[in-house]
Design a protein around this motif. Structure first.
Motif, PDB file in Angstrom:
ATOM      1  N   TYR A   1       9.230 -36.093 -51.215  1.00 30.18           N
ATOM      2  CA  TYR A   1       8.854 -36.257 -49.807  1.00 30.18           C
ATOM      3  C   TYR A   1       7.433 -35.759 -49.636  1.00 30.18           C
ATOM      4  O   TYR A   1       7.052 -34.717 -50.193  1.00 30.18           O
TER       5      TYR A   1
ATOM      6  N   ARG B   1       4.212 -35.487 -46.527  1.00 26.19           N
ATOM      7  CA  ARG B   1       3.835 -35.607 -45.117  1.00 26.19           C
ATOM      8  C   ARG B   1       2.331 -35.351 -45.031  1.00 26.19           C
ATOM      9  O   ARG B   1       1.840 -34.316 -45.507  1.00 26.19           O
TER      10      ARG B   1
ATOM     11  N   PRO C   1       7.898 -42.770 -47.635  1.00 24.76           N
ATOM     12  CA  PRO C   1       8.962 -42.033 -46.940  1.00 24.76           C
ATOM     13  C   PRO C   1       9.725 -41.117 -47.894  1.00 24.76           C
ATOM     14  O   PRO C   1       9.461 -41.091 -49.102  1.00 24.76           O
TER      15      PRO C   1
ATOM     16  N   GLN D   1      10.427 -45.418 -42.763  1.00 25.68           N
ATOM     17  CA  GLN D   1       9.189 -44.695 -42.476  1.00 25.68           C
ATOM     18  C   GLN D   1       8.678 -45.142 -41.098  1.00 25.68           C
ATOM     19  O   GLN D   1       8.140 -46.224 -40.934  1.00 25.68           O
TER      20      GLN D   1
ATOM     21  N   THR E   1       3.988 -43.247 -38.492  1.00 22.82           N
ATOM     22  CA  THR E   1       2.935 -44.176 -38.872  1.00 22.82           C
ATOM     23  C   THR E   1       1.615 -43.858 -38.184  1.00 22.82           C
ATOM     24  O   THR E   1       1.571 -43.234 -37.118  1.00 22.82           O
TER      25      THR E   1
ATOM     26  N   HIS F   1       6.112 -48.850 -48.177  1.00 25.83           N
ATOM     27  CA  HIS F   1       5.209 -48.458 -47.096  1.00 25.83           C
ATOM     28  C   HIS F   1       3.814 -48.127 -47.610  1.00 25.83           C
ATOM     29  O   HIS F   1       2.844 -48.145 -46.849  1.00 25.83           O
TER      30      HIS F   1
END
Length: 689
Positions: A576, A578, A593, A619, A622, A666
């Motif tokens: 994961y 971010r 994601p 996901q 965005t 993604h």
């Protein structure tokens, strides 16, 4: 570089490589065969133990590395191979693919890609144009790669600021490092898959104990990719009215490629010296434009040498050098529209010093010079040159249960634009990146260890980030560079908890990287035409520097769950990431994601099978003007059978996407017009002697 006539490019050279490979074939019956009832692997000359030299110049194995590293080699790599480097590696935790259709993809590591992931071949950078645009393929084919090392996290000490995301080193042994007194080789053929692939490769090594010769050749041909449903996603159609056409087939995704290499080395007891020449050719559809194909050719000369056991002050010296002549043409309706060229030389000299008490380490010098130019309709980059000089030091200090690592790197980078026309006057920028890292590995018990890394990384902006100005049709953007960019700076921390006992192993890690001035493309909100005039269908995007944070988790494990009538292993993996713009609090674009997966590996005598299940979650975090991506579950199944033979011979079958899911990554610019392939089966045969 030796002159090569146009007549020799590429068909004549391909025939030359194949002829040399076939010339060695009579030696098969006389070379080190093993008994038909022997179920062991081929001799050790064919199955060398992988050494993770990419992550550590001192040559320790992965269990003793301070930096997180994954190594694919041998049979595992053979079964993981795909048409592109990005797709071959995406099963590794923390690694995704920039998937621009089935023919072009680079690895994305921890949310970072392009100029922040350094791709190397045998420890020297690949001077192609793949970091410039996602539709430009990496100039190597996984068919002839013997080992791939993937280093996740900052590796700036050895490889520069372009490795802040990680390093991918493809090792092909085209310059043999160890002398052999025999003939060895391997071959592989594949048929099928969603792209109806037909491919084959042959690798031969022969030596007399002093001189070792190498030859390899490969060829791949694919048709348009079969897809489950429409190429255009429902979400995109509803958002902008794009018609949902091309049901069941990804138009203009067919490809053909071929290449090969000749190499030789001389072993002189305490080292070796060798030279190789390789050629890579590829012609493929760009998918984003149905009438555009890319015709690529990359020629490369490599030199490598090592001197060992030199003395107490300097123990060993390694020298690596590669000259690359790269070109690709973008052909529209049969006419050449744009030509990209990149030529350059990269050199690495590394000396290992004698131990100072328990302290061991290396000092290295790296030099690189390249000249890039784009000519034609879609030339959005001016002619430019990049030169860099770097000095680095890496040291390790073992203290009983604790091992410390420390290093630093100083660079001088010059990026010069020739300017002209819409690019304005000539511009010259100089940068002096400085990087440092500290790491520690603490052995808690014989089975548990804890690893931590702290790093400060600086990266000089690339030529496209500084000087781009024009329409970039592949990404549907009008890109505007920024010649006033500063050195990109980041600080990172990386931790891992590892456990290994017998046939069971597990690791879980976390990372946090804070950029003070992350270089990114920012959507201005304006739609312009190919001349930058308001009113077109291209999104205007400016290069800016913003504060950003990348953080995430990674984990993987392998557990023996059954032994009896065969062996059964359970595998687990997940990652994961971010990424956030700290100025606005908004997400950065094209971040993978949460992904979780499991698998089962079963082995009974000559038969083996592998079930792999991966679930990627939706996901919907965005960036501005970026569409969300649905989640999916991908199920793949592989079966293998070792054929009784005097040589190592194994048949395999791979079933992809058994649920026939609509899979869109993604991390791909083309996610809403180019899904992954549908349900399919590929069969193949690989052998070694």
């Amino acid at each position: 570089m030796l002159p090569i006539s146009p007549a020799a490019r590429p068909g004549a050279r391909k025939k030359l490589f194949m002829a040399i490979a076939l010339a060695f074939s009579p030696a098969l019956s006389a070379s080190h065969a093993y008994a038909a009832d022997d179920t062991t692997k081929p001799s050790t000359t064919l199955q060398l133990a992988p050494v993770a030299v990419t992550a550590n110049p001192l040559g320790v194995d992965s269990d003793a590395l301070v930096t997180p590293v994954s190594v694919l080699s041998g049979r595992e790599l053979s079964l993981q191979r795909e048409s592109t480097l990005g797709e071959t590696l995406k099963s590794i935790p923390g690694v995704s693919s920039s998937y621009f259709g089935p023919n072009a993809s680079r690895p994305v590591i921890r949310g970072l890609d392009n100029d922040r992931v350094r791709i190397m071949q045998n420890g020297v950078g690949i001077l192609d144009a793949s970091a410039l645009s996602p539709d430009h393929a990496v100039a190597l084919d996984p068919l002839v790669i013997e080992q791939i090392d993937v280093v996740r996290g900052p590796a700036a000490l050895l490889y520069g600021g372009s490795a802040v995301g990680g390093v991918v080193n493809a090792i092909d042994h085209r310059i043999p490092k160890e002398a052999i007194d025999s003939v060895t080789g391997r071959g592989e053929v594949r048929l099928g898959g969603a792209d109806n692939q037909k491919s084959g490769a042959a690798v031969i090594d022969a030596g007399n104990g002093v001189l070792t010769l190498h030859a390899d050749a490969y060829e791949r041909k694919t048709d348009d990719l079969d897809i489950p449903g429409y190429a255009v996603s429902r979400r995109k159609s509803e958002a902008d009215g794009t018609a949902r056409e091309d049901n069941g087939r990804l138009v203009n995704s067919a490809a053909r490629s071929d290449g090969g290499a000749l190499g030789a080395s001389v072993n002189f007891g305490n080292g070796y010296a060798g030279l190789s020449f390789s050629d890579y050719n590829s012609n493929y559809g760009t998918v984003a434009e149905k009438d555009v194909r890319i015709d690529m050719d990359s020629q490369r000369w490599d030199f490598a040498s090592e001197f060992r056991d030199l003395g107490n002050i300097v123990q060993a010296v390694k020298v690596k050098m590669a000259h690359t002549d790269y070109q690709h043409q973008e052909i529209e309706d049969g006419a050449v529209g744009t030509t990209f060229r990149n030529r350059g030389l990269e050199t690495s000299i590394e000396a290992r010093h004698g131990n100072i008490g328990p302290l061991s380490g290396v000092v290295g010098l790296q030099l690189q010079n390249s000249r890039f130019q784009a000519l034609g309709e879609e030339a959005f980059i001016p002619k430019n040159s990049t030169g860099s000089k770097a000095l680095y030091v890496y040291e390790e200090l073992p203290l009983d249960a604790l091992k410390l690592s420390l290093g630093g790197r100083a660079e001088q980078v010059d990026v010069d634009s020739n300017g002209g026309g819409k690019f304005g006057p000539a511009v010259s920028r100089d940068f002096a990146p400085r990087s440092a890292a500290f790491g520690a590995l603490y052995t808690l018990t014989p089975t548990w260890s804890l690893v931590g890394n702290l790093s400060h990384n600086e990266r000089a902006p690339s030529y496209n980030e500084l000087y781009a100005n024009g329409a970039h049709v592949a990404t549907a953007q009008y890109e505007i560079g920024n010649s006033n960019l500063d050195v990109e700076r980041s600080n990172g921390v990386d931790t891992q908890l590892r456990w290994k006992e017998g046939k069971n192993s597990f690791s879980v890690g976390a990372f946090y990287t804070r950029f003070s001035n992350f270089i990114t493309l920012n959507n201005t909100g304006r739609q312009v035409d190919e001349d930058g005039v308001v009113g077109g269908d291209l999104t205007e995007a400016q290069i800016l520097q913003v504060p950003a944070i990348f953080k995430g988790l990674e984990g993987e494990g392998k557990f023996r769950v059954y032994e009896g009538t065969g062996d059964l292993d359970l595998t687990l993996r997940g990652d994961y990431v971010r990424a956030t713009n700290r100025d606005t609090g908004e997400p950065l674009p094209r971040i993978a994601p949460l992904k979780l997966g499991f698998g089962f590996l079963y082995q009974l005598d000559r038969f083996g099978s592998k079930l792999d299940v991966l679930h990627a979650f939706k996901q919907d975090r965005t960036a501005d003007a970026e569409l969300a991506t649905n989640g999916y579950t991908q199920v793949n199944l592989t079966a293998t059978y070792r054929i009784p033979s005097q040589f190592y011979l194994e048949a395999f079958a791979k079933a992809y996407n058994l649920l026939n899911e609509e899979i869109r990554d993604h991390t791909s610019y083309l996610k809403d017009i180019a899904p992954m392939g549908g349900r399919s089966i590929m069969v193949g045969l690989r052998g070694a002697f």
